[in-house]
Each structure stands twice: as C-alpha cells, then as structure tokens.
Design a protein around this motif. Structure first.
Motif, short mmCIF file in Angstrom:
data_model
loop_
_atom_site.label_atom_id
_atom_site.label_comp_id
_atom_site.label_asym_id
_atom_site.label_seq_id
_atom_site.Cartn_x
_atom_site.Cartn_y
_atom_site.Cartn_z
N TRP A 509 0.79 -1.37 -0.42
CA TRP A 509 -0.54 0.11 0.08
C TRP A 509 1.03 0.92 0.06
N ASN A 513 0.33 3.64 -2.49
CA ASN A 513 -0.44 5.04 -3.05
C ASN A 513 0.11 6.57 -1.62
N PHE A 641 -5.46 3.17 18.15
CA PHE A 641 -6.88 3.89 18.21
C PHE A 641 -8.01 3.42 17.78
N GLU A 675 -3.47 11.27 11.95
CA GLU A 675 -4.74 10.42 11.06
C GLU A 675 -4.51 9.26 10.69
N GLU A 676 -5.38 8.34 10.69
CA GLU A 676 -5.03 6.35 10.16
C GLU A 676 -5.65 6.39 8.77
N ALA A 677 -4.50 6.34 7.97
CA ALA A 677 -3.95 6.51 6.81
C ALA A 677 -4.30 4.50 6.40
N TYR A 678 -4.12 4.21 6.52
CA TYR A 678 -4.60 2.69 6.00
C TYR A 678 -3.74 1.46 7.51
N THR A 679 -4.62 0.85 8.09
CA THR A 679 -5.18 -0.66 8.60
C THR A 679 -5.03 -2.03 7.70
N THR A 680 -4.36 -2.54 8.04
CA THR A 680 -4.51 -3.91 7.08
C THR A 680 -5.33 -4.69 8.10
N TRP A 683 -5.23 -5.62 11.17
CA TRP A 683 -4.80 -4.94 12.12
C TRP A 683 -3.10 -4.76 12.81
N GLY B 241 -9.89 13.11 4.71
CA GLY B 241 -9.69 12.42 6.54
C GLY B 241 -9.19 10.80 6.32
N GLU B 242 -9.25 10.24 7.44
CA GLU B 242 -8.39 8.79 8.04
C GLU B 242 -9.27 7.72 6.65
N PHE B 243 -8.53 6.52 6.78
CA PHE B 243 -9.31 5.45 6.30
C PHE B 243 -9.53 4.68 7.41
N SER B 244 -10.82 5.05 8.21
CA SER B 244 -10.82 3.86 8.98
C SER B 244 -10.95 2.53 9.19
N ARG B 245 -10.34 1.17 10.06
CA ARG B 245 -10.87 -0.01 9.64
C ARG B 245 -11.84 -0.75 9.75
N PHE B 309 -5.33 -4.74 -0.80
CA PHE B 309 -5.60 -3.90 -0.33
C PHE B 309 -6.82 -3.15 -0.74
N GLY B 314 -8.74 7.03 -5.96
CA GLY B 314 -7.65 7.93 -5.76
C GLY B 314 -6.54 7.19 -6.04
N TRP B 315 -6.97 5.74 -5.18
CA TRP B 315 -5.56 4.89 -4.81
C TRP B 315 -5.09 4.30 -6.31
N LYS B 316 -3.87 3.27 -6.54
CA LYS B 316 -3.99 2.22 -7.80
C LYS B 316 -2.99 1.21 -6.90
#
Lengths: 697, 431
Positions: A509, A513, A641, A675-680, A683, B241-245, B309, B314-316
């Motif tokens: 990722w 990205n 978080f 800020e959370e950008a990505y979580t797998t 987790w 903002g955030e990508f919240s899982r 993922f 906007g992602w690739k």
C-alpha cells in the motif's frame, strides 16, 4: 554394478554417490518454506541484502560501490558500498549473470532465495574436506551428512534466508579446511589458497574476526604444547600477510586490520612468531648459558616496550577501542548494562540450554566424545578442531546467533566420535572374539566379556541416535525455521490454515499509494523491509549504527502526541507505521517491544524515564492499572486507536487485547496531529499520516 | 488568381454545407463505468454530387477523453473512421471522416448510429469525501449536438443510474423520468457552444487501467504461458481524512446496515478465463497475493481477483496474473503443410469491461519461427512490430510479435489468428 569394479574404486564411487546424496539432502531440506509458502525473502536483514543485490544487478559493480542510499536513515543517508560486506551480493549477482549469459532466465529474486541452500550443499562438501583433513574420509562423510541437516545451521540457511551467514559458513569451513591442510603440508600454495578463502570470508561476513583470532590462538597453543614447526610458521605468516592485505581491499574493513583491537591478537602472534623463530635459531647457534642471559634481557625489554606502546596507542586512540558487540562476547552482561540497542536484539541474547539441544540434538553429547577422541591421539589437525570446538561452544553460549559457528564444529567433532566408535565396534561385530584371543597384540581385548554383544548394542544405539537426529532435524526445520515471518500462518478452529499477509499488504500500500518522496517512521526493525518492499525513505533501519537517531525515534514513540509531533515535524516524517498484534494475537508487536524503545530513548534523552512506564508495583500493563504516561504516549495511541470499540473475543469486553490478555485501559481518545491512513485487514500494521501544520489565521 | 481564391472559398463553403442533419437523437448513458453516447442520425446529402464520407465532429474539450467512435450503418456494418488531417482548423471540433459503405447520391439520405465511448469524463465533486459520504459525479457536455452541418431537429436524453438523484444541472429539462433527463426537441439549430453540466449522486468506483501488458509465450511442448500485468487506478472521489478500518470492516460484519460505507471502493474484480487454463497465479513485485478465489464450470473459470488492499478513490494497484493453456485447444498445425502452425487467441485481456489506456499484446513465438502472419483485426492498431527475446537456454532468439493499442476496451475483445512456420528440425532442436 559395484561388484564388477575393484574394491578401491567401489569405495570412490560410493563416496561420490554419498556426497551427492548429502548435497541433495542439504539443498532439499531447506526448501520447506518455498513449498509451503512461496519463493520469498525472509525476515529483516535479508530484505536489505536482496535490495542491494537488485541494485548491483541493475546498476553494475561500480555504481554499487559508490552507492549513496538516500532511502535509509533520513536525513543522513547511508553509503552502502562502504558499509556492507559485499560477498553475498556479489555471489548472487555472479550466479545471476552466469545463468542469464546462458540464456537461462532466472530472476534475481529466485537466485537470492536459493543462494543459502546452494551454499549449504557447498558447506557439506567443505565439511567433508575438513573432516577428511582432520581425521579421514569416513569421518568426512559422517560430518558432511551431519551438517547437511543440523538445525543450528539450517536456522540461518533455509531458502529465502538470504543473509551473509549463508555463504559465510561455507567460507569459514573452507578456510579452516585449507588452514588445516596448509599446517599439515606447510605448503605456500595451500596457505595462499587459505588466504584467498579468508578474503572471501572477510567480504562476506563480519564473523571473519573469529578466524583471525582463532588461528593466532591456535598458533600460540601449538607453540606452548611444543608442536611448533616450520610448516606452522609458513602457514601462519603467509595467511597473515596475504590475508590482511586482501582483507583491507574490502572497503568496509579498510584499515581496521592495522588499528582495531580485534585484529591486534593476530598481529601480536605474527610478531611473536618471528621472535620465537628467531630465538629458536639463536638458541641453536649460541651455547645454552649465553642464550639464557641474552634471552632474559631482550625478552624483558621487548615485552615492556610492547606493553607501553599498546597502552599508549589505546589511550591516544590510535588503536580503536573494542566495539560493543565484541565486549558482549567477552562479558555477556556488558550489553545489558551499557548498550540497550545490542541487548534488544533477540539473537544477541545468551543461549539457553534447551536451545543447545534444540539446535544440535545428539551433537551436544557427541561433541565431548569427539573431543576425547581428538585429544587421545592429538595431531595438528585435531588440535585445531578441538580449539575451534571449545571456543565456539563458549561464543555460542554467549550469543544465541553464534550457534551457527558452533554447529559445524559440533558436526566435525561428533563425526569423529561417531566414526571412531563405529569403526571400533563394527570390527568387533565382524570378527568373532575367538580370533582376538589368538590374534593381534591385545590381551586387554580378551578381558572384556560379551564383546560382540556390547559392540552390537553400541552400534545399534548410535544408529538409533542418528535416526532420531534425522527426525529431530527435519521436524525442527519444518516447524521452527521454515516460516518466512513476512507471511504468518495460523491454524483455524476447523483445522484450516489461515494466512496473515498483512505486512506485505501494508508495504505494498505504501509503495502504491504514498508520494514517492514520503518519509516513513517506524521502529528500526521494519526499516529494511520498508525500503525493500515499499520503496520509501525510512528514518531508521536495521543497520543500527546511529544510536541517537534511533533514540530520537524511540522518544517520538514514547512521548505524548504534542511532543512527538514536534519531533516528527523536525524529521520530516510523513507516515508512521506501527505493528499491532492485539487483534489476532501476534506477540512480537510494537507494544511488546516498547520497553526497548523507552530504554534506548532514555539512554539519550533524560525526559524519558523507564520507571514512568511501569505501574508503581513495577509492572508493564496496558489496562486501566497501567501507568498514565504509557496510556497516553503516541505508541499506545497509534496501536489502540479506535480499538476500544472492537469486540475481539466472545465473552470479553470491547477492546480486549489478545496478546496481553487484558482489556485496554484507555479506550476513548482522538488523535490531533495524526490520522489513520491505512490499517491492514487483521490490524497487524497500522499506518498513520502526519498532518501538516494547520493554516494560520 | 482571384478566380482561384473564389473557387477555393466556394469549395470550403460547399463542403461545410454538403450535408444536413435531418434528425439527431443523442442519448448519453451515465450508468456504466464510462460515458457512452449513442447517436442515431438521419443525414441527407445536399451537395451537388455523390459523397463518400461525411464529417463527424467531437468537441475539443472532450477529444482527449475519446476512446472510440463506432459508426454502424443500417445494414449493421461498421463504417471506417479516419481523422481529418486539417481538423485543427476548426475552433470547436476535432473532425473525423466517416466513410459510407457505398457512396451517397445527391439528395439521398441515410440512417446511421454512432456510438462514442469516453473515459475519465465523470469527475467526482467534491474531489474528496468521507468514508460514509455519498459520491457526486460531475458530467459536462454541450447542450447541442456538435456538428459542422446544419441540424433540422435534435433531441438529447441523459440516462442516469436509476433511481437517479440529481444534485444540480444546467439546461432546460423537458421531462424528468426516474432514470433519465430529456431535453426535448430543438428545431433548426446551427451548433452553438452551450455548456451542459449535470451533477448527480453515483457511488460507483471508476476503474481504469493505465497500462496493461499481455504476453503469450508459446512452447510446442504443449504449453502456452499467459502473463498479464496491470496498473489499475480508481478515479472515484478520494478519501477525506482517515481511512478507518473499524468503519470499513463493518461492511463485512453487517452488509445490509452498512451499505453506505465505502461504496466507491474497488474490492474485487471478477474475470472469466478459458476453462482449460491451469496453474493460475497472482502476484506483484513483492510476492504472491494470497487473496483470490477461482471457481470452475463447464465453460469457464471464474476468477475473483482481490487486490492486496481495497482500492479507494485516487489509489492505485499493480499486479500480475498468469496461467497456462494447453496447446491442443489453441494451436493447430496445418494438415497440408506440416510446418505451418496457427495460434488462436483473443486480442484483449480478460478484464474486458475496464478500459486499458495503453495496451500491449506480445506473442512470443517458438525460436526459429518464420513467415509470421496474422489475420486482420476489425480495428486499427497503433503500432505493430517484431521484436526478439531469448530465454530458457535458447541458442536462437525467439521472435516476438508486439501489438500496441491505445484505449483498448470490450469492443477489441476479438479472436484472431497468428500463423507462422516452424520447420521440423528446429522443432526438434528446441520446441
């Protein structure tokens, strides 16, 4: 087929056949991970080696040598060419080039993955040669068979474990073989060959220090036990002079052989050998009385002068002080007290007894037997292998990683024991005791009753041990050492296998990205993997040369968000990456490593105190009882978080951490600057983006 | 000289007025991944003589987005399209000549349908939204049919995904149905550059391949190795903002309740590959991607390709997939001429519904293949060349046939044949 050949030739054919089998076994047993997972590089350091190899293959040797890598240690960077042992990369690149020149298109990743198993086969051959040189061919064969599957060596040489040790152990054994050979023959040719293989070892691994200290030690011992010979003199002088000159060609080593303390022993022995040779010559020429007087005066003066010179050189700093890792070898408690960064690495911990058995199995008690056989009929070669065994046992005890160096010694010594025992008792089984009473010299032999039965029992016992050894080795290899650690596998309740591929998910990722010049901050463990797989700049990585930089990262992780934000802004950090195992129960995550971050940060920055992260009772807890400083530091917040709203296990409250087996203490918090950008998916990896400063006004 | 100028000006005007659009029905379809415009037109030759072609105009603003023009005559034959060489002269348009299947006489009229396909014409507005927010798309066009001829009667209908949620539009709508906007009939109009803007809610992802390379390596030992590499972009609204899982994984646990979350995310792609394929693999530069499934029925293998993922707006993502095909179904040896072999393959990759902006098909023939030909494709290629590559202990390089096509899409999913000769000797030497 064999029947038609004369028996001497049969033996040769059989020997070649056995060696070929040993090589195949050595190669094949290391392929568990490729078959079970895929052809992928393992662990952490191999990723760096892989990345540099790719660079070498695509850019060529000169660019590789001059490579300044701005992707690591931002903003410092790293001069790769001058700070690595390039032997491994050059070896893999040569294999790659050679195959591709033949239009055999193997990509560099597969070459790298299979380098270690290939060299394991070579090591088996080198061990055969060493065994043959020390004892005889039969011992060599047993030693080769033992080392092909010894777990202590497999642990560092499975397919995908693309690390310096993989080729270095081969170089080490080969160098020892040539050394024994040159001591036995006293030939310049073999000594020069030994120097060459020493050069390869220097190019491949920092463990060459072991050779350059063991051999002088051996020379000293030989002199003290009165086994000094011209062969020894020729062998050592050639090796030292040629080897030192050659080793200085490796730019990472540079001038160390002449000024660092680690190399002083070799130089000292070299000088001593000249003096000793000179004295012997003089004593042959002069009458004994004169000689004694002369000796006393000259010896005392020279010894005093040398001592003064050495102290002066050390004090003025001309001779570099010993490095931390070296001190750790001499005093196992040194690192814990002084250098947390060395102590924090699990492979630098002292070895436990169980891991000796785990890695060596029956070799643990065959080794003393081998020592006994060696000392019973000491030869030059035997003494060398005894010294190799004894020193490496000590080093393996100090640092778990050096089990690797012990394994070949244990194999050779055990092979001596096994082949001697088998040879003795096999003859007893074959020849009935009646023969013995009449024939040969031994009255002693006849005294033993039930000779044949005892021999039979011993032979069967050894066979059984060897069988158990094989099973144990295969089991250990398959269960313990064949996991790539980049892909995790777990058993589900229904017995099916579930794959956690979160690390690569996160790294890929990042690669796809995030901006190409993004700087990623993480704990140093993951630095190599990020640069190799995500192709992004990291702040710190596994080449832990700069303690204060790492301490700064540790401080950013251990402070609260406001302070961390300042540190991260000053380091130009764009993304922060943490490893969090609380959801799936992955124990080696950043919370469990956190105390090391605190310790390392505390070593440089007085604001971070280890006690603050413990409860008043001195416990490290993440639940409500935990220390408030811990519950509000950045690492805690990044790991947990929004974890507080997640149900992880039936019958447990939300936010239940499955590694620490506790409900987390601080559930409801927000992050202001991140800020959370990505979580797998599971987790395991959480990536946060560092927000830029808010617009003014 | 003066006479010549007059003649010249006469000829220009006569060209401009050589046709009239009797009736134009324009339908813009916004339902799919891309914008397609279906134009059914009735055209009359008002020039003084026979005409072989007429000029079809594309507005300059959208010419970069144009993927393809497919004119079909009444008799269902696809007509030839040639870009007009001097089309830059016009201020509004890029012009294309559409050639009739037979010349059109004076005063004769003809019915045609022209299908235009555009990429990247739907822009999310605002550019970034939160994970739970709805996505609005902006579509722009000209209100009037772009043409260089006078139009007697024209009609515009815009088809939106039903039930449509219109946020904003400019232009006088005559009728608004549940799934379309109708702009009524406009009579007797010369082209006028009036903008039409529509903003409507649409939560679909907008996938597009920026590059696709498909490689077929033929071995006469019974295997065709297919390797395809993709670079996929999602043009949908970026995340604000955030990508919240936590939020995202609620889709999995409660799909009905949480269908509002992340609807413009590409989670998986479904493809169909030949049933005989075996040895499927899916990887990227850092290793295997373990997240995908394949099922099989009598006709095909259905492969659900799941990226490492979820691909947000906007992602690739980049990946490679591959599989093997047994030669017995795809390679035929000519019965009369034993040395001639025919390869049967599809031109396009299996993700047919996604446009590939840069598409390359490489066919690696066995070493020693000569006299390489291929059957004609029903469309123009952008580039075609012969290359060579050596692999697997080759003594002689293998010829590679390289086809390049910009903006390849489902229309190009056509089977064709590559014919080549391999003599028996080389076949034995190295298949």
């Amino acid at each position: 087929m064999f029947v038609s050949l004369p028996s001497a030739k049969q033996v040769v054919v059989l020997r070649i056949f056995i060696l070929a089998l040993v090589c195949i076994v050595a190669f094949a047993t290391r392929l568990f991970s490729v078959l079970r997972f895929e052809s992928v590089i393992h662990e952490f350091d191999p990723y760096f080696n892989y990345r540099t190899t790719k660079f070498l293959v695509s850019e060529g040797i000169y660019n590789f040598h001059n490579w300044f890598d701005d992707y690591s240690w931002y903003p410092l960077g790293r001069i790769i060419g001058g700070t690595i042992y390039p032997g491994l990369m050059l070896t893999a690149a040569l294999v790659h080039w050679a195959l591709n020149a033949l239009n055999f298109t193997v990509n560099i990743r597969n070459v790298c993955v299979l380098t270690a198993p290939l060299f394991a086969s070579n090591t088996a051959l080198a061990t055969y040669l060493l065994g043959k040189e020390v004892e005889n061919e039969k011992t060599g064969l047993v030693a080769a068979a033992l080392i092909a599957i010894v777990p202590g060596y497999i642990s560092r040489s499975v397919a995908g474990s693309y690390d310096n040790e993989g080729v270095a152990i081969f170089a080490l054994i080969f160098c020892f073989f040539l050394w024994v050979k040159s001591v036995k023959t006293g030939s310049l040719f073999w000594s020069a060959m030994c120097a060459l293989s020493y050069f390869y070892m220097v190019a491949a691994w920092g463990g060459y220090i072991f050779i350059i200290n063991l051999i002088p030690l051996y020379v000293l011992v030989m002199i003290f036990v009165g086994r000094y010979s011209h062969r020894l003199y020729v062998a050592y002088c050639t090796l030292y002079v040629l080897g030192t000159l050659l080793s200085m060609q490796v730019s990472f080593v540079g001038f160390q052989p002449v000024y660092s303390s680690e190399h002083m022993a070799a130089l000292g022995v070299f000088v001593f050998l000249q003096v000793y040779g000179g004295i012997r010559w003089i004593s042959n020429v002069l009458p004994p009385d004169y000689f004694r007087a002369l000796f006393r005066i000259v010896f005392l003066t020279v010894a005093a002068a040398a001592g003064v010179a050495f102290v002066a050189a050390s004090v003025t700093g001309y001779v570099a002080p010993w490095t931390g890792r070296f001190y750790t070898l001499l005093d196992p408690t040194y690192a814990k007290a002084h250098i947390p960064i060395i102590a924090s690495v699990s492979e630098h911990q002292p070895t436990t007894w169980s891991s000796f058995f785990f890695d060596l199995h029956m070799l643990t008690f065959m080794l003393p037997a081998g020592l006994y056989y060696c000392l019973k009929s000491a030869t030059d070669g035997n003494i060398f292998i005894v010294m190799y065994g004894v020193t490496s046992v000590y080093f393996a005890g100090v640092m778990v990683r050096l089990m690797l160096v012990l394994s070949p010694a244990a194999c050779v010594l055990s092979a001596i024991a096994i082949s001697n025992a088998l040879r003795t008792h096999m003859t007893h089984i074959h020849s009935p005791p009646a023969d013995k009473t009449t024939g040969k010299k031994g009255a002693a032999d006849t005294v033993v009753p039930y000779q044949q039965e005892i021999s039979l029992a011993i032979v069967l016992g050894i066979t059984a041990l060897l069988v158990f050894y094989t099973f144990h080795c295969t089991w250990v290899t398959s269960e313990a050492y064949s996991s790539p650690s980049i892909v995790l596998a777990a058993r589900q309740h229904d017995g099916g296998r579930i794959i956690f591929d979160d690390f690569r998910e996160a790294y890929y990722w990042l690669r796809q990205n995030t901006p190409e010049d993004a700087k990623i901050m993480s704990w140093w463990d993951y630095g190599y993997q990020i640069t190799a797989m995500a192709n992004r700049t990291v702040i710190v990585d596994n080449n832990t040369w700069n303690n204060s930089h790492i301490a700064l990262v540790g401080m950013a992780m251990a402070s609260d968000e406001e302070i961390s934000y300042k540190i991260m802004r000053s380091l130009d950090v764009d993304y922060v990456l943490v490893i969090f195992g609380g959801l799936v129960g992955y124990a080696s995550d950043d919370i469990n490593k956190f105390l090391w971050m605190v310790r390392i940060a505390g070593g440089e920055h007085a604001e971070i105190r280890e006690e603050d992260y413990f409860t008043p009772q001195g416990e490290f807890r993440v639940d409500r009882e935990g220390s408030p400083i811990l519950l509000n530091c950045l690492m805690y917040k990044m790991c947990y978080f929004r974890f507080g709203s997640i149900l992880t296990e039936h019958g447990k409250p939300t936010g239940y951490d499955r590694v620490r087996n506790t409900e987390i203490g601080n559930k409801d918090f927000t992050l202001n600057h991140l800020e959370e950008a990505y979580t797998t998916e599971h987790w395991l990896v959480r990536i946060y983006k560092v927000k830029s400063l808010a617009n003014r006004g | 000289k003066v006479l010549f100028l007059i003649l010249l000006s006469l000829s220009i005007t006569s060209l401009a007025a050589s046709f009239e659009n009797v009736q134009i029905n324009r339908k813009v379809v916004l339902k799919g991944k891309y914008v397609s415009v279906d134009i059914s037109c009735k055209l009359r030759n008002i020039a003084s003589g026979q005409k072989d072609f007429f000029v079809h105009a594309i507005h300059k603003n959208f010419s970069d987005n144009l993927v393809d023009i497919l004119p079909v005559s009444k008799r269902k034959s696809v007509l030839k399209v040639v870009r007009q060489p001097d089309s830059s002269k016009s201020s509004h348009f890029i012009q294309y000549q559409i050639h009739f299947d037979r010349p059109l006489d004076k005063d004769e009229s003809i019915d045609l349908t022209i299908k235009e396909l555009y990429k990247r014409r739907l822009t999310p507005i605002p550019k970034a939204i939160k994970l739970r927010e709805a996505q609005n798309l902006l579509f722009e066009d000209t209100l009037y049919y772009p043409t260089i001829y006078p139009t007697l009667m024209q009609k515009l209908v815009i088809e939106l995904p039903a039930p449509h949620k219109l946020v904003k539009q400019t232009g006088k709508v005559k009728a608004e149905g549940t799934k379309e906007l109708s702009y009524g009939e406009i009579a007797n109009k010369v082209f006028e550059d009036e903008k039409l803007q529509i903003i409507y809610e649409d939560n679909k992802p907008l996938p597009i391949f920026s590059e696709v390379v498909r490689e077929l390596e033929i071995s006469h030992w019974g295997n065709i190795a297919v390797t395809e590499s993709y670079v996929l972009h999602n043009q949908a609204a970026k995340i604000n903002g955030e990508f919240s899982r936590v939020d995202y994984q609620q889709i999995k646990y409660n799909p009905m309740m949480n269908e509002m979350i992340g609807r413009n995310i590409i989670k998986d792609l479904k493809i169909k590959i030949p049933r005989m394929a075996y040895g499927l693999w899916y990887r990227d530069v850092i290793g295997n991607v373990s997240s995908s499934h394949a099922t099989k029925d009598k006709a095909s293998i259905y492969w659900e390709v799941i990226p490492r993922f979820p691909i947000l707006g906007g992602w690739k993502d980049e990946w490679q997939i591959g599989y093997n095909l047994p030669t017995k179904y795809y390679l035929k040896v000519n019965k009369e001429d034993n040395e001639q072999t025919v390869l049967n393959t599809s031109f396009l990759h299996p993700f047919t519904d996604i446009i590939a902006e840069k598409y390359t098909l490489k066919i690696i023939l066995p070493s020693g293949a000569s006299n390489v030909q291929y059957t004609k494709l029903p469309f123009e290629l952008d580039n075609l060349k012969m290359d060579s590559v050596s692999s697997y202990l080759d003594l002689q390089a293998r010829p590679v046939l390289v086809f390049e096509k910009k903006n390849a899409h489902s229309f190009h999913s056509k089977n064709f044949q590559v014919i080549y000769d391999v003599d028996m000797l080389t076949r034995i030497e190295k298949p």
